[in-house]
Design a protein around this motif. Sequence first.
Motif, PDB file in Angstrom:
ATOM      1  N   SER A 156     -17.554 -52.605  62.447  1.00 20.56           N
ATOM      2  CA  SER A 156     -17.986 -53.282  63.661  1.00 20.56           C
ATOM      3  C   SER A 156     -19.331 -52.736  64.117  1.00 20.56           C
ATOM      4  CB  SER A 156     -16.946 -53.073  64.774  1.00 20.56           C
ATOM      5  OG  SER A 156     -17.371 -53.639  65.987  1.00 20.56           O
ATOM      6  N   ILE A 157     -20.152 -53.607  64.703  1.00 15.44           N
ATOM      7  CA  ILE A 157     -21.452 -53.194  65.238  1.00 15.44           C
ATOM      8  C   ILE A 157     -21.518 -53.518  66.725  1.00 15.44           C
ATOM      9  CG2 ILE A 157     -23.958 -53.382  65.084  1.00 15.44           C
ATOM     10  CD1 ILE A 157     -23.692 -54.250  62.211  1.00 15.44           C
ATOM     11  N   ASN A 158     -21.824 -52.522  67.519  1.00 15.43           N
ATOM     12  CA  ASN A 158     -22.077 -52.756  68.942  1.00 15.43           C
ATOM     13  C   ASN A 158     -23.523 -53.209  69.111  1.00 15.43           C
ATOM     14  OD1 ASN A 158     -19.581 -52.336  70.117  1.00 15.43           O
ATOM     15  ND2 ASN A 158     -19.919 -50.149  70.404  1.00 15.43           N
ATOM     16  N   ALA A 159     -24.305 -52.414  69.783  1.00 16.63           N
ATOM     17  CA  ALA A 159     -25.688 -52.788  70.015  1.00 16.63           C
ATOM     18  C   ALA A 159     -26.540 -52.585  68.765  1.00 16.63           C
ATOM     19  CB  ALA A 159     -26.267 -51.968  71.160  1.00 16.63           C
ATOM     20  N   MET A 160     -27.547 -53.422  68.643  1.00 14.03           N
ATOM     21  CA  MET A 160     -28.596 -53.248  67.638  1.00 14.03           C
ATOM     22  C   MET A 160     -29.924 -53.285  68.379  1.00 14.03           C
ATOM     23  SD  MET A 160     -27.238 -55.630  64.494  1.00 14.03           S
ATOM     24  CE  MET A 160     -28.101 -54.703  63.207  1.00 14.03           C
ATOM     25  N   GLY A 161     -30.886 -52.581  67.849  1.00 14.57           N
ATOM     26  CA  GLY A 161     -32.137 -52.545  68.589  1.00 14.57           C
ATOM     27  C   GLY A 161     -33.322 -52.160  67.739  1.00 14.57           C
ATOM     28  N   TRP A 162     -34.478 -52.244  68.371  1.00  9.82           N
ATOM     29  CA  TRP A 162     -35.741 -51.846  67.744  1.00  9.82           C
ATOM     30  C   TRP A 162     -36.409 -50.794  68.623  1.00  9.82           C
ATOM     31  CZ3 TRP A 162     -37.185 -53.366  62.993  1.00  9.82           C
ATOM     32  CH2 TRP A 162     -36.550 -54.492  62.443  1.00  9.82           C
ATOM     33  N   TYR A 163     -36.885 -49.754  67.972  1.00 10.70           N
ATOM     34  CA  TYR A 163     -37.661 -48.703  68.604  1.00 10.70           C
ATOM     35  C   TYR A 163     -39.002 -48.626  67.889  1.00 10.70           C
ATOM     36  CZ  TYR A 163     -33.409 -47.013  70.906  1.00 10.70           C
ATOM     37  OH  TYR A 163     -32.276 -46.900  71.684  1.00 10.70           O
ATOM     38  N   ARG A 164     -39.954 -47.983  68.526  1.00 10.54           N
ATOM     39  CA  ARG A 164     -41.242 -47.783  67.865  1.00 10.54           C
ATOM     40  C   ARG A 164     -41.801 -46.425  68.219  1.00 10.54           C
ATOM     41  NH1 ARG A 164     -44.954 -52.245  71.167  1.00 10.54           N
ATOM     42  NH2 ARG A 164     -45.050 -51.114  73.164  1.00 10.54           N
ATOM     43  N   GLN A 165     -42.631 -45.939  67.300  1.00  5.73           N
ATOM     44  CA  GLN A 165     -43.285 -44.651  67.509  1.00  5.73           C
ATOM     45  C   GLN A 165     -44.729 -44.745  67.048  1.00  5.73           C
ATOM     46  OE1 GLN A 165     -41.303 -41.271  65.734  1.00  5.73           O
ATOM     47  NE2 GLN A 165     -42.283 -39.869  67.176  1.00  5.73           N
ATOM     48  N   ALA A 166     -45.632 -44.558  67.990  1.00  2.00           N
ATOM     49  CA  ALA A 166     -47.055 -44.538  67.692  1.00  2.00           C
ATOM     50  C   ALA A 166     -47.485 -43.103  67.414  1.00  2.00           C
ATOM     51  CB  ALA A 166     -47.833 -45.119  68.865  1.00  2.00           C
ATOM     52  N   PRO A 167     -48.593 -42.910  66.699  1.00  4.86           N
ATOM     53  CA  PRO A 167     -49.058 -41.551  66.398  1.00  4.86           C
ATOM     54  C   PRO A 167     -49.243 -40.725  67.666  1.00  4.86           C
ATOM     55  CG  PRO A 167     -50.266 -43.140  65.096  1.00  4.86           C
ATOM     56  CD  PRO A 167     -49.445 -43.935  66.063  1.00  4.86           C
ATOM     57  N   GLY A 168     -48.666 -39.525  67.670  1.00  4.99           N
ATOM     58  CA  GLY A 168     -48.807 -38.637  68.801  1.00  4.99           C
ATOM     59  C   GLY A 168     -47.942 -38.961  69.994  1.00  4.99           C
ATOM     60  N   LYS A 169     -47.079 -39.967  69.848  1.00  9.32           N
ATOM     61  CA  LYS A 169     -46.223 -40.367  70.972  1.00  9.32           C
ATOM     62  C   LYS A 169     -44.752 -40.267  70.585  1.00  9.32           C
ATOM     63  CE  LYS A 169     -49.472 -43.497  73.246  1.00  9.32           C
ATOM     64  NZ  LYS A 169     -49.650 -44.849  73.842  1.00  9.32           N
ATOM     65  N   GLU A 170     -43.903 -40.259  71.583  1.00 13.85           N
ATOM     66  CA  GLU A 170     -42.472 -40.211  71.330  1.00 13.85           C
ATOM     67  C   GLU A 170     -41.951 -41.604  70.963  1.00 13.85           C
ATOM     68  OE1 GLU A 170     -41.212 -36.509  74.302  1.00 13.85           O
ATOM     69  OE2 GLU A 170     -40.442 -38.518  74.662  1.00 13.85           O
ATOM     70  N   ARG A 171     -40.840 -41.601  70.271  1.00 11.80           N
ATOM     71  CA  ARG A 171     -40.193 -42.865  69.939  1.00 11.80           C
ATOM     72  C   ARG A 171     -39.683 -43.515  71.230  1.00 11.80           C
ATOM     73  NH1 ARG A 171     -36.067 -43.088  64.914  1.00 11.80           N
ATOM     74  NH2 ARG A 171     -37.897 -41.998  64.063  1.00 11.80           N
ATOM     75  N   GLU A 172     -39.906 -44.829  71.348  1.00 16.10           N
ATOM     76  CA  GLU A 172     -39.495 -45.538  72.555  1.00 16.10           C
ATOM     77  C   GLU A 172     -38.724 -46.802  72.211  1.00 16.10           C
ATOM     78  OE1 GLU A 172     -42.918 -46.849  74.783  1.00 16.10           O
ATOM     79  OE2 GLU A 172     -43.666 -48.100  73.156  1.00 16.10           O
ATOM     80  N   ALA A 182     -26.846 -56.523  72.662  1.00 14.15           N
ATOM     81  CA  ALA A 182     -25.429 -56.196  72.534  1.00 14.15           C
ATOM     82  C   ALA A 182     -24.742 -57.190  71.604  1.00 14.15           C
ATOM     83  CB  ALA A 182     -24.784 -56.226  73.912  1.00 14.15           C
ATOM     84  N   SER A 183     -23.534 -56.852  71.219  1.00 15.43           N
ATOM     85  CA  SER A 183     -22.798 -57.717  70.302  1.00 15.43           C
ATOM     86  C   SER A 183     -22.568 -59.105  70.901  1.00 15.43           C
ATOM     87  CB  SER A 183     -21.462 -57.086  69.923  1.00 15.43           C
ATOM     88  OG  SER A 183     -20.694 -56.808  71.089  1.00 15.43           O
ATOM     89  N   GLY A 184     -22.495 -59.164  72.222  1.00 15.81           N
ATOM     90  CA  GLY A 184     -22.291 -60.444  72.889  1.00 15.81           C
ATOM     91  C   GLY A 184     -23.570 -61.204  73.173  1.00 15.81           C
ATOM     92  N   GLY A 185     -24.719 -60.599  72.831  1.00 10.59           N
ATOM     93  CA  GLY A 185     -25.987 -61.290  72.976  1.00 10.59           C
ATOM     94  C   GLY A 185     -26.839 -60.869  74.157  1.00 10.59           C
ATOM     95  N   GLU A 186     -26.336 -59.978  74.998  1.00 11.83           N
ATOM     96  CA  GLU A 186     -27.145 -59.515  76.133  1.00 11.83           C
ATOM     97  C   GLU A 186     -28.333 -58.707  75.615  1.00 11.83           C
ATOM     98  OE1 GLU A 186     -22.870 -59.969  77.198  1.00 11.83           O
ATOM     99  OE2 GLU A 186     -23.933 -58.793  75.688  1.00 11.83           O
ATOM    100  N   THR A 187     -29.503 -58.963  76.193  1.00  7.06           N
ATOM    101  CA  THR A 187     -30.728 -58.327  75.710  1.00  7.06           C
ATOM    102  C   THR A 187     -31.367 -57.448  76.779  1.00  7.06           C
ATOM    103  OG1 THR A 187     -32.035 -60.249  76.359  1.00  7.06           O
ATOM    104  CG2 THR A 187     -31.208 -60.188  74.092  1.00  7.06           C
ATOM    105  N   ASN A 188     -32.184 -56.523  76.288  1.00 13.60           N
ATOM    106  CA  ASN A 188     -32.892 -55.583  77.151  1.00 13.60           C
ATOM    107  C   ASN A 188     -34.241 -55.327  76.501  1.00 13.60           C
ATOM    108  OD1 ASN A 188     -33.290 -53.477  79.160  1.00 13.60           O
ATOM    109  ND2 ASN A 188     -32.893 -52.024  77.507  1.00 13.60           N
ATOM    110  N   TYR A 189     -35.321 -55.366  77.310  1.00  7.20           N
ATOM    111  CA  TYR A 189     -36.668 -55.205  76.776  1.00  7.20           C
ATOM    112  C   TYR A 189     -37.443 -54.136  77.543  1.00  7.20           C
ATOM    113  CZ  TYR A 189     -35.966 -59.734  74.481  1.00  7.20           C
ATOM    114  OH  TYR A 189     -35.493 -60.764  73.711  1.00  7.20           O
TER     115      TYR A 189
END
Length: 121
Positions: A30-46, A52-59
């Motif tokens: 089973s999979i709950n949330a899936m997401g995308w993160y990014r990391q630019a040079p010299g910066k933290e991953r964000e 969510a599995s039900g389709g709720e999104t967060n940006y």
Amino acid sequence: QVQLVESGGGLVQPGGSLRLSCAASGSIFSINAMGWYRQAPGKERELVADIASGGETNYADSVKGRFTISRDNAKNTVYLQMNSLKPEDTAVYYCNADLSLYGSDWYEDYWGQGTQVTVSS
């Protein structure tokens, strides 16, 4: 046991578009949330966006109105449609999935290997 394979990164001019894909495979129950993160040079991953599995999104505020996250639960795949790209979107983009394996009683975070997105003229 689990692989998250990303595709779709590359070089694009400012104002252009890219679509990232991430397919999860293995002994996934089973999979709950899936997401995308990014990391630019010299910066933290964000966090960029998650769904969510039900389709709720967060940006993240920086991508609202430009990026759209979606998922295909039957294919264990998450997508990120990126429009109106800006140079500040340049980063390595990582896929993330909160999932459980067959025979497991808990969920764990898994990460893809990352795909480079470069926005430059």
